[in-house]
Write a protein that holds these residues in place. Structure first.
Motif, mmCIF file in Angstrom:
data_model
loop_
_atom_site.group_PDB
_atom_site.id
_atom_site.type_symbol
_atom_site.label_atom_id
_atom_site.label_comp_id
_atom_site.label_asym_id
_atom_site.label_seq_id
_atom_site.Cartn_x
_atom_site.Cartn_y
_atom_site.Cartn_z
ATOM 1 N N LYS A 20 116.113 -16.490 28.867
ATOM 2 C CA LYS A 20 117.176 -17.108 29.375
ATOM 3 C C LYS A 20 118.593 -16.115 28.991
ATOM 4 O O LYS A 20 119.411 -15.841 29.938
ATOM 5 N N GLU A 28 109.507 -23.162 34.304
ATOM 6 C CA GLU A 28 109.760 -22.801 33.068
ATOM 7 C C GLU A 28 110.275 -21.345 32.839
ATOM 8 O O GLU A 28 109.574 -20.396 33.216
ATOM 9 N N PHE A 29 111.490 -21.220 32.172
ATOM 10 C CA PHE A 29 111.978 -19.830 31.797
ATOM 11 C C PHE A 29 111.662 -19.755 30.131
ATOM 12 O O PHE A 29 112.116 -20.722 29.573
ATOM 13 N N SER A 68 115.387 -24.386 37.976
ATOM 14 C CA SER A 68 114.340 -24.667 37.745
ATOM 15 C C SER A 68 113.810 -26.130 38.473
ATOM 16 O O SER A 68 114.691 -26.737 38.546
#
Lengths: 148, 105
Positions: free
Chosen positions: B76, B70-71, B88
């Protein structure tokens, strides 16, 4: 009453250079020259409209702003460029209320998602497993990448 | 080229950490020299700004790709502007598995 907030404009990439300088004797003699600041969103408006030949409606959707706002940004950009051209001023490209976004892809081989930061080049293989079975993740209507 | 992998521990058998900003360790793998570096993440218990601090750390090492799960939404656009690729990966993988995958491709 406080003014309405500006929606953040989406741009693809920052320009390759920081600005433009006029040349020629007359200009060089006068050292103190004003700078004209062209915002990133104005640069993007010129790029979409005059370079990629999109109409205002298509361009505004790409930048996630309304069509009238786009037209206003575009008009400002042309005015600034014209002023710089006629008065021999330097153009500095910086600032503005912008954010960056990139396309996302999904690889069927290793079930990973990845984005493409270098937008000039198309992606052909998965950066993780090198698989060729990749497809683009479609964006939702709000312009956000789907959660996964 | 350098690849950063988020890890839950400081060994190759550790699992990939689910979060980018608040992972326990960053593994920086150099595909040319095959060198590996484990960096403990200072921002693991940070209230906020863990993602941006992590991006700074990653960018200072000239990393081109990041493998995580997860970013965060703040990370982002930062990575987009720095032209760092985000990968991902779903499911449970160890750091060794990721490195093997990168080596094979």
């Amino acid at each position: 009453m406080s003014p309405r907030h500006k929606r953040i404009r989406k741009i693809l990439n920052i320009p390759l250079m920081k600005g433009f300088k006029p040349y020629g004797n007359q200009i060089l003699q006068e050292e103190k020259r004003e700078l004209i600041t062209l915002y990133y969103e104005e640069y993007e408006a010129i790029r979409l409209c005059d370079y990629e030949k999109k109409n205002h409606c298509e361009a505004s959707e790409l930048m996630q702003i309304s069509r009238p706002t786009f037209t206003r940004i575009y008009a400002d950009a042309r005015e600034k460029i014209a002023q710089a051209l006629v008065e021999g001023k330097q153009i500095l490209i910086e600032g503005g209320k912008v954010y960056f976004d990139s396309d996302w892809y999904h690889c069927s081989g290793c079930t990973c998602h990845f984005n493409n930061p270098n937008k000039e080049q198309d992606v052909l293989v998965c950066p993780l497993c090198g698989g060729k079975e990749i497809h683009k993740v479609e964006e939702t209507k709000t312009g956000c990448v789907k959660r996964f | 080229m350098k690849v950063a992998i988020t890890s839950t521990g400081n060994s190759l058998i550790s699992k990939v950490d689910q979060r980018f900003g608040r992972c326990a360790y960053f593994v920086i793998y150099d595909t040319v020299t095959k060198a590996m570096e484990f960096i403990p993440n200072a921002g693991i218990h940070a209230e906020e700004g863990a993602g941006s601090a992590a991006v700074q750390l990653i960018a200072s090492r000239k990393v081109e790709k990041i493998v995580s799960v997860e970013f965060g939404f703040k990370v982002k656009p930062l990575l987009d502007s720095l032209k760092i690729q985000m990968i991902s990966i779903k499911g449970e993988h160890t750091v060794q598995e990721i490195i093997d995958m990168i080596e094979k491709s």
